[in-house]
Design an enzyme around this catalytic site. Structure first.
Site, short mmCIF file in Angstrom:
data_model
loop_
_atom_site.label_atom_id
_atom_site.label_comp_id
_atom_site.label_asym_id
_atom_site.label_seq_id
_atom_site.Cartn_x
_atom_site.Cartn_y
_atom_site.Cartn_z
N LYS A 42 81.33 75.03 21.29
CA LYS A 42 81.84 73.47 20.83
C LYS A 42 80.08 73.06 20.42
O LYS A 42 79.73 71.83 19.26
CB LYS A 42 82.99 72.85 22.07
CG LYS A 42 82.24 71.27 21.51
CD LYS A 42 83.11 70.35 22.63
CE LYS A 42 82.17 69.95 23.84
NZ LYS A 42 82.11 69.20 25.03
N ARG A 47 76.84 70.06 16.41
CA ARG A 47 75.31 69.79 16.80
C ARG A 47 74.49 70.54 14.90
O ARG A 47 73.90 69.80 14.49
CB ARG A 47 74.04 70.68 17.46
CG ARG A 47 74.30 69.76 18.61
CD ARG A 47 73.40 70.63 19.68
NE ARG A 47 73.42 69.75 20.72
CZ ARG A 47 74.00 69.27 21.82
NH1 ARG A 47 75.31 69.97 21.73
NH2 ARG A 47 73.44 68.75 22.95
N ASP A 69 87.79 68.93 18.37
CA ASP A 69 86.61 68.85 18.62
C ASP A 69 86.18 68.59 17.51
O ASP A 69 85.15 67.96 17.12
CB ASP A 69 85.63 68.95 20.09
CG ASP A 69 86.31 68.09 21.53
OD1 ASP A 69 86.66 67.51 21.38
OD2 ASP A 69 85.44 68.41 22.31
N ASN A 132 90.00 62.51 21.63
CA ASN A 132 88.57 62.55 22.55
C ASN A 132 87.18 63.57 22.71
O ASN A 132 87.18 63.90 23.62
CB ASN A 132 89.39 62.67 23.67
CG ASN A 132 89.04 62.13 25.14
OD1 ASN A 132 87.70 61.52 25.09
ND2 ASN A 132 89.44 62.10 25.81
N ASP A 372 80.54 70.69 33.37
CA ASP A 372 81.59 71.25 32.22
C ASP A 372 81.89 72.43 33.21
O ASP A 372 83.06 72.85 33.08
CB ASP A 372 81.15 72.27 30.97
CG ASP A 372 81.32 70.59 30.30
OD1 ASP A 372 81.30 69.08 30.46
OD2 ASP A 372 81.18 70.97 29.03
N GLU A 400 86.86 63.66 30.36
CA GLU A 400 88.25 63.32 29.32
C GLU A 400 88.80 62.62 30.20
O GLU A 400 89.82 62.10 29.87
CB GLU A 400 88.73 65.38 29.48
CG GLU A 400 87.81 65.30 27.96
CD GLU A 400 86.63 66.03 28.01
OE1 GLU A 400 85.42 65.49 29.17
OE2 GLU A 400 86.49 67.14 27.22
N ARG A 403 87.12 63.76 36.67
CA ARG A 403 86.41 64.90 36.86
C ARG A 403 86.44 64.88 38.56
O ARG A 403 86.00 66.35 38.97
CB ARG A 403 85.90 65.69 36.04
CG ARG A 403 86.41 66.06 34.86
CD ARG A 403 85.78 66.87 33.55
NE ARG A 403 86.09 67.01 31.99
CZ ARG A 403 85.69 67.97 31.59
NH1 ARG A 403 83.95 68.26 31.44
NH2 ARG A 403 86.65 68.34 30.65
N HIS A 448 91.63 69.90 28.90
CA HIS A 448 91.80 70.87 28.65
C HIS A 448 90.91 72.05 29.74
O HIS A 448 90.91 72.80 30.29
CB HIS A 448 91.06 71.40 27.43
CG HIS A 448 89.34 71.18 27.18
ND1 HIS A 448 87.93 71.42 27.05
CD2 HIS A 448 88.87 69.35 27.71
CE1 HIS A 448 87.26 70.29 26.84
NE2 HIS A 448 86.95 69.28 27.07
N ARG A 449 89.76 71.22 30.54
CA ARG A 449 89.07 72.10 31.46
C ARG A 449 89.35 71.61 33.00
O ARG A 449 90.18 72.84 33.81
CB ARG A 449 87.66 71.73 31.63
CG ARG A 449 86.81 71.73 30.40
CD ARG A 449 85.66 71.64 30.92
NE ARG A 449 84.64 71.69 29.54
CZ ARG A 449 84.82 72.72 28.93
NH1 ARG A 449 85.39 73.56 29.12
NH2 ARG A 449 84.13 72.45 27.32
N LYS A 474 91.67 71.02 22.72
CA LYS A 474 90.29 70.00 22.43
C LYS A 474 89.26 70.89 22.40
O LYS A 474 88.39 71.32 21.47
CB LYS A 474 90.10 69.49 23.63
CG LYS A 474 89.15 68.32 23.31
CD LYS A 474 88.99 67.86 24.82
CE LYS A 474 87.98 66.22 24.87
NZ LYS A 474 86.43 66.49 24.83
O1 LIG Z 1 75.67 67.61 23.70
C1 LIG Z 1 77.02 67.93 24.50
O2 LIG Z 1 77.06 68.98 23.38
C2 LIG Z 1 77.95 67.58 26.37
C3 LIG Z 1 77.04 67.72 26.70
C4 LIG Z 1 77.65 67.26 28.46
O3 LIG Z 1 78.33 65.37 28.28
P1 LIG Z 1 77.51 65.18 28.80
O4 LIG Z 1 75.73 64.44 28.24
O5 LIG Z 1 78.34 63.24 28.79
O6 LIG Z 1 77.46 65.18 30.52
C5 LIG Z 1 79.04 68.04 28.33
O7 LIG Z 1 79.77 67.60 28.91
C6 LIG Z 1 79.52 67.98 26.93
O8 LIG Z 1 80.33 69.17 26.79
C7 LIG Z 1 78.92 68.50 25.72
C1 LIG Z 2 83.22 66.55 28.35
C2 LIG Z 2 83.40 66.85 27.17
O1 LIG Z 2 83.35 67.25 25.86
P1 LIG Z 2 82.85 65.89 24.70
O2 LIG Z 2 82.03 64.83 26.40
O3 LIG Z 2 81.85 66.32 23.85
O4 LIG Z 2 84.18 65.14 24.83
C3 LIG Z 2 83.75 68.91 27.75
O5 LIG Z 2 84.28 69.49 26.76
O6 LIG Z 2 83.80 69.52 29.07
#
Ligand SMILES: O=C(O)C1=C[C@@H](OP(=O)(O)O)[C@@H](O)[C@H](O)C1
Ligand SMILES: C=C(OP(=O)(O)O)C(=O)O
Length: 498
Positions: A42, A47, A69, A132, A372, A400, A403, A448-449, A474
């Protein structure tokens, strides 16, 4: 061998809201062994979509993730006029070069060719629905404020509770125009009315989410091409104080570089309170685009892989996830090192990484960099001898769902003793081990997690029922189908009631 039951009778794997079961039960069985490759990352897909949208030349993203997402990212980019084709069941995304131009910021749009076809009422912002997806709203907020135009980014109720204030504050110091978070707590919806960024160093807080910094770094090369005077070639983005989830920032650097931008990491000579800074220069292109279009291969998702490695750890089996090694860009591959600390065998080879379950013991671990995978680890910890303390993840309360608090609540329902800390949790399995654990109906909080990790408890505990399993859409719509395939036996669907 374990077996999956669902509340949807005779249904195949859940694929759409119409057929999605409201509850799934994973039936305990013997060791889980097999080989699997999760869908694309994802983080890398979103990116790459941003960079490709602001690149000169067509980009092809191969092995991409197709899920909610990434769907909201694609939909938002299409709404502002980016021409995107999706083929091969969603795994190849083509972003065409002839679409996004930053040179029409004065028309309040980032796009000069197909914006005419995009749905936007005159003098109104583009309405962009982000559901989200944290990455989507944070990356787009930064990118679109740099490109210029009028936008309103909004999402589901939980998105309107997730912080974005540090990012808005940072952009406010350089935006030519206005940017506001509409909720009083500094949360989305976000309204942008921008003619691009002014020159200048940007400082951002990194203690709540690394996504703010990643968003700004990706936006840095995007400035309006007809700005007068033009923006300097290099933008410095500095982090004030702590930076969480650091591997995602390393990932951002590598993606930017693949699309032709240059990143220099600065660790000395910084202003007071700054922990690190990045000097970012755009790609050299003939017509002023910030990035160069490329063919880009996306790694399988390492956070998704954690569930399959954990399945081996919990069941005492042996699971190989292909396409991921420690050379991957995703920090979450480091989850296997945590499993190793707990007593698993980890074998890295050319094709991927194999985890083999062993006698598990509790550990004390800082998971700030791989937050995550905290829920995955927490479920593994149920089957260990002794307590497991997870530290360094206060930022997990802003995802989400909460957690830490919500995870503690669901693990407790299974018979574990769980202590919640400000920065994590301690999971203490029953004194008589897994025999002291018992089934329960588990809530998933639209996370989802939560669904993917908690389902793994069913590999060893009878009666673990996961509510709303389709929330895995998601990031991993096919999760339960893939888990079932790995478990290795034709599943039997039955109607369940709570
Ligand atoms: O930059 C990213 O792709 C992500 C950064 C992380 O978030 P945080 O930086 O808020 O921890 C991670 O939890 C998210 O699922 C993806
Ligand atoms: C935190 C997550 O996603 P995001 O912050 O991109 O919603 C995730 O995928 O666990």
């Amino acid at each position: 061998m374990p077996d999956i039951h669902s509340s949807s009778s005779n249904a195949p794997a859940p694929t759409s809201a119409a057929t999605a079961p409201t509850m799934v039960e994973v039936i305990p069985g013997g060791p889980v062994s097999g080989v699997i490759q999760p869908p694309g990352s994802k983080s890398l897909t979103n990116r790459a979509l941003i960079c490709a949208a602001f690149a000169a030349g067509t980009s092809q993203l191969r092995g991409a993730l197709r899920s909610e997402d990434t769907e909201v990212m694609i939909d938002a980019l299409r709404t502002i006029g980016v021409n995107i084709d999706v083929t091969e069941g969603g795994r190849t995304i083509t972003v065409h070069n002839d679409t996004v131009h930053n040179d029409t910021v004065h028309n309040d749009t980032v796009h000069n060719d197909t914006a005419k076809t995009a749905s936007k009422p005159d003098n109104e912002p583009y309405p962009l629905f982000i559901a989200n997806s944290g990455t989507t709203i944070r990356f787009l907020t930064a990118a679109l404020s740099a490109a210029g135009g009028q936008f309103r980014l909004h999402g589901v109720p939980r998105m309107h509770e997730r912080p974005i204030g540090d990012l808005i504050d940072a952009i406010s110091t350089v935006i030519q125009g206005s940017i506001t978070a509409e909720s009083p707590q500094g949360c989305p919806p976000v309204s942008i009315d921008s003619a691009g960024w002014r020159e200048g160093e940007i400082e951002v807080g990194g203690a709540v989410s690394s996504q703010y910094l990643s968003g700004l770094m990706m936006a840095a090369p995007i400035g309006p091409r007809d700005a007068n005077p033009p923006r300097s070639q290099t933008t410095r983005i500095a982090v004030q104080g702590e930076l969480v989830s650091r591997p995602y920032v390393e990932m951002t650097c590598r993606v930017l570089e693949s699309f032709g931008a240059t990143v220099k990491t600065i660790t000395s000579g910084l202003a007071a309170g700054q922990s690190v800074a990045f000097d970012i220069s755009p790609a050299t292109t003939t017509d002023g685009y910030g990035y160069r279009g490329i063919d880009y291969a996306i790694e399988p998702d390492a956070s998704a892989a954690s569930y399959f490695w954990a399945a081996a750890a919990i069941s005492g089996g042996s699971v190989t996830v292909t396409g991921l090694t420690h050379a991957a860009m995703q920090g979450d591959v480091g989850f296997v090192d945590v499993l190793k600390q707990m007593g698993c065998e980890v074998d890295e080879h050319e094709a991927g990484i194999t985890v083999t379950g062993g006698r598990l013991h509790g550990i004390d671990v800082d998971m700030n960099a791989i937050s995550d995978t905290v829920q995955t680890l927490a479920v593994v910890a149920l089957f260990a001898t002794g307590p497991t303390r997870v530290r360094g993840v206060a930022h997990n309360r802003f995802k989400e769902t909460d957690r830490i608090g919500d995870l503690a609540c669901e693990l407790t329902k299974l018979g574990a003793h769980v202590t919640e800390h400000e920065d994590g949790l301690t999971i203490t399995p029953p004194a008589n081990g897994s025999e002291g654990l018992h089934g329960a109906v588990l809530q998933t909080y639209h996370d989802h997690r939560m669904a993917m990790s908690l389902s793994l408890a069913g590999l060893r505990i009878a009666g673990v029922k996961i509510m709303d399993p389709s929330c895995t859409g998601k990031t991993y719509p096919e999760y339960f189908a893939d888990l079932e395939q790995l478990i290795g036996r034709a599943h039997h669907w039955s109607t369940l009631s709570t």
